[in-house]
Structures are given as C-alpha cells and as structure tokens.
Design a protein around this motif. Sequence first.
Motif, PDB file in Angstrom:
ATOM      1  N   PHE A 177      -3.274  -7.409   0.989  1.00 38.53           N
ATOM      2  CA  PHE A 177      -3.167  -5.971   0.952  1.00 38.53           C
ATOM      3  C   PHE A 177      -2.214  -5.472   2.019  1.00 38.53           C
ATOM      4  O   PHE A 177      -2.189  -5.988   3.136  1.00 38.53           O
ATOM      5  CB  PHE A 177      -4.541  -5.324   1.195  1.00 38.53           C
ATOM      6  N   ASN A 178      -1.454  -4.453   1.680  1.00 40.78           N
ATOM      7  CA  ASN A 178      -0.654  -3.774   2.670  1.00 40.78           C
ATOM      8  C   ASN A 178      -1.529  -2.744   3.355  1.00 40.78           C
ATOM      9  O   ASN A 178      -2.467  -2.222   2.773  1.00 40.78           O
ATOM     10  CB  ASN A 178       0.546  -3.071   2.022  1.00 40.78           C
ATOM     11  N   SER A 179      -1.215  -2.443   4.584  1.00 34.73           N
ATOM     12  CA  SER A 179      -2.050  -1.525   5.364  1.00 34.73           C
ATOM     13  C   SER A 179      -1.781  -0.092   4.960  1.00 34.73           C
ATOM     14  O   SER A 179      -0.654   0.386   5.026  1.00 34.73           O
ATOM     15  CB  SER A 179      -1.762  -1.714   6.855  1.00 34.73           C
ATOM     16  N   ILE A 180      -2.827   0.603   4.516  1.00 35.25           N
ATOM     17  CA  ILE A 180      -2.737   2.026   4.173  1.00 35.25           C
ATOM     18  C   ILE A 180      -3.916   2.713   4.817  1.00 35.25           C
ATOM     19  O   ILE A 180      -5.052   2.356   4.549  1.00 35.25           O
ATOM     20  CB  ILE A 180      -2.778   2.268   2.658  1.00 35.25           C
ATOM     21  N   THR A 181      -3.699   3.677   5.663  1.00 34.96           N
ATOM     22  CA  THR A 181      -4.809   4.373   6.300  1.00 34.96           C
ATOM     23  C   THR A 181      -5.327   5.468   5.400  1.00 34.96           C
ATOM     24  O   THR A 181      -4.599   6.036   4.587  1.00 34.96           O
ATOM     25  CB  THR A 181      -4.381   5.005   7.631  1.00 34.96           C
ATOM     26  N   ARG A 182      -6.600   5.776   5.543  1.00 36.96           N
ATOM     27  CA  ARG A 182      -7.198   6.872   4.767  1.00 36.96           C
ATOM     28  C   ARG A 182      -6.465   8.173   5.045  1.00 36.96           C
ATOM     29  O   ARG A 182      -6.161   8.946   4.148  1.00 36.96           O
ATOM     30  CB  ARG A 182      -8.683   7.016   5.112  1.00 36.96           C
TER      31      ARG A 182
ATOM     32  N   PRO B 262      -9.708  -1.729   0.791  1.00 43.25           N
ATOM     33  CA  PRO B 262      -9.802  -3.121   0.354  1.00 43.25           C
ATOM     34  C   PRO B 262     -11.038  -3.792   0.943  1.00 43.25           C
ATOM     35  O   PRO B 262     -11.518  -3.391   2.011  1.00 43.25           O
ATOM     36  CB  PRO B 262      -8.516  -3.735   0.930  1.00 43.25           C
ATOM     37  N   PRO B 263     -11.565  -4.811   0.252  1.00 46.17           N
ATOM     38  CA  PRO B 263     -11.048  -5.391  -1.001  1.00 46.17           C
ATOM     39  C   PRO B 263     -11.575  -4.723  -2.268  1.00 46.17           C
ATOM     40  O   PRO B 263     -11.247  -5.156  -3.357  1.00 46.17           O
ATOM     41  CB  PRO B 263     -11.513  -6.839  -0.918  1.00 46.17           C
ATOM     42  N   PHE B 264     -12.397  -3.658  -2.145  1.00 43.33           N
ATOM     43  CA  PHE B 264     -12.800  -2.949  -3.364  1.00 43.33           C
ATOM     44  C   PHE B 264     -11.583  -2.307  -4.019  1.00 43.33           C
ATOM     45  O   PHE B 264     -11.388  -2.416  -5.225  1.00 43.33           O
ATOM     46  CB  PHE B 264     -13.838  -1.870  -3.039  1.00 43.33           C
ATOM     47  N   GLY B 265     -10.762  -1.640  -3.213  1.00 43.10           N
ATOM     48  CA  GLY B 265      -9.577  -0.993  -3.752  1.00 43.10           C
ATOM     49  C   GLY B 265      -8.463  -0.976  -2.724  1.00 43.10           C
ATOM     50  O   GLY B 265      -8.612  -0.357  -1.660  1.00 43.10           O
ATOM     51  N   GLY B 266      -7.382  -1.666  -3.009  1.00 42.97           N
ATOM     52  CA  GLY B 266      -6.232  -1.699  -2.105  1.00 42.97           C
ATOM     53  C   GLY B 266      -4.957  -1.799  -2.913  1.00 42.97           C
ATOM     54  O   GLY B 266      -4.916  -1.384  -4.077  1.00 42.97           O
ATOM     55  N   THR B 267      -3.908  -2.336  -2.321  1.00 42.26           N
ATOM     56  CA  THR B 267      -2.651  -2.543  -3.043  1.00 42.26           C
ATOM     57  C   THR B 267      -2.170  -3.960  -2.831  1.00 42.26           C
ATOM     58  O   THR B 267      -2.475  -4.597  -1.821  1.00 42.26           O
ATOM     59  CB  THR B 267      -1.551  -1.565  -2.572  1.00 42.26           C
ATOM     60  N   ASP B 268      -1.385  -4.452  -3.790  1.00 39.05           N
ATOM     61  CA  ASP B 268      -0.827  -5.792  -3.669  1.00 39.05           C
ATOM     62  C   ASP B 268       0.559  -5.728  -3.038  1.00 39.05           C
ATOM     63  O   ASP B 268       0.987  -4.675  -2.541  1.00 39.05           O
ATOM     64  CB  ASP B 268      -0.808  -6.494  -5.022  1.00 39.05           C
ATOM     65  N   ALA B 269       1.254  -6.844  -3.038  1.00 40.65           N
ATOM     66  CA  ALA B 269       2.572  -6.915  -2.398  1.00 40.65           C
ATOM     67  C   ALA B 269       3.583  -5.992  -3.051  1.00 40.65           C
ATOM     68  O   ALA B 269       4.596  -5.627  -2.437  1.00 40.65           O
ATOM     69  CB  ALA B 269       3.083  -8.350  -2.425  1.00 40.65           C
TER      70      ALA B 269
END
Length: 273
Positions: free
Chosen positions: A4-9, A53-60
Amino acid sequence: MTTFNSITRRGFATLMAAGTATAILGMHVANAATPDEIKKNGTLRVGVLVDYPPFGGTDANQQPAGYDADVAALMAKALGVKLELVPVTGPNRIPYLLTNKIDVLIATFGITAERAKQVLFSDPYSALTIYVLAPKSLTIKGAEDLKSVSIGVARASTQDTAITAIAPEGTQIKRFDDDATALQALISGQVQALGASNTILAQLSKDYASMEIEPKITLKAQANGMAFRKSDTALQEYANTFIAEIVKNGELSKINERWFGVPLDQLPPMPKI
C-alpha cells in the motif's frame, strides 16, 4: 501481498471534501437497486475506503485494493457483472450511498443502531477484532496466563480497557501513547505481548514474519456490514445469501488470510439494532 502507498485520512479527506459537500447538497431519494437491475446495467458500483489498509488501501498503481475490494470483486463475479470501485471516506460514505453514486458500501462499516437509522445493513462479512498478540513460542491459553507476561497497549484504548478487565491482579500492563509506540515496544522486546487489532496483526505478519506473532486471546470483535439504501431490501437479501455462501465455501477465509495472515475467525453475530 499487495503493498500500500501511504495515504493519510486527513489528506484524502481534503481531496474528497468538495465531493462530500456536493453529495450532501444534491441528496435525493434514489430508486431502489435490485440484483436484476444491476445485472441489466452490467456494473456493480461499490464504495470502498482507500485510507484504511489492509481493509481498504491502494496498490502500486493507486487503485483500490484490500479485503473489502476483494469481497466486492467476488460479489460482482457472483452477479456476473463488471466491478466499479468508488473511493469514499468515513464522512462521505453515507452521502455517496444515499445520492445513488454507488450501489453498496463495502467499507469497513461498523454495524450500529445510529447508522441503521439511515441505511440497511447486511449480515457481518468482516470484523475489526482486538486480540492479545504474542509470539507462537509464548504460551498464553487464557486470561490466567497473562500474569506471567508483560503486555503493551495504547493508553485508554479499547484493548487497554478489555485487557484490564480480564487480567489477573499483578499483570504487567505497560501503557504507551499510541498503537505505533506499543507496537515498537513489542518489536524491540520491551514487552512480550501486545493488545492490538487485526490491522496491527497484518502489519506484523507482513513486515516481521520471523517473530511468528499470532492471536492468543480474542478480546472484542466489531461487526462490519455492507450498507444499502433503505429501499434496497432485495439487494440486502442477495448480499446476505452471498456472504453466507463465501463463508461456507472458504473464499472469505482465503481473503482474510491474504490480507491479515491468518484464517478467518468466526464472524461476530449481527448486533441487536
């Protein structure tokens, strides 16, 4: 495992703020979505988180990925339609559903009486579970064994409260400012066990596999359900049948093992709402 790439709330919420406001201002009563209508349209639109993540994140490739996305993919396959994953945030999940931007929420959505005033919930398909975690080599079979180990927790957290309630007198409970600090205490050997959720377990399984961390005691499980508009009773019924099937055939457990490193525990019962 997908990274996952880092995304803050906060950062993602800022990006979505305009969409949230538009959704609220444009709210209207949507037509009911039925399984037959979705099949006719050829697409299942699912709202998913991308900041948890890992419930909901983004891939590469910055595409939604995680436990919820995998469940959505199975549901679209069962319906025989294409899947459209729509990123949502905690605050705009319900507005996106009620304004017909999506057909269903599969977004780590805890089943509560307050939320049930606005939406219909499916039976639980996942749980945010709080455990006592420790290395496989450490024997902890029940609360009585906690007295002989040191346990790290985030101060005043759900796990702090739960462990305090069951731990025998004299148990070494070491309280830290947050989950990240408590996690580091386990990794560095300051504590032998950790009170934490399955999201932390997934991180340990992925990044510190050699520690062989496993759940020892299940402290609490928050039931998460799919969410639908109040009129979408047919889709709710379909989802309940679908969830029962993927639990029975083991597909849901495979998803849990992929993202959390362990087979699926028994799901919590439907909360009384």
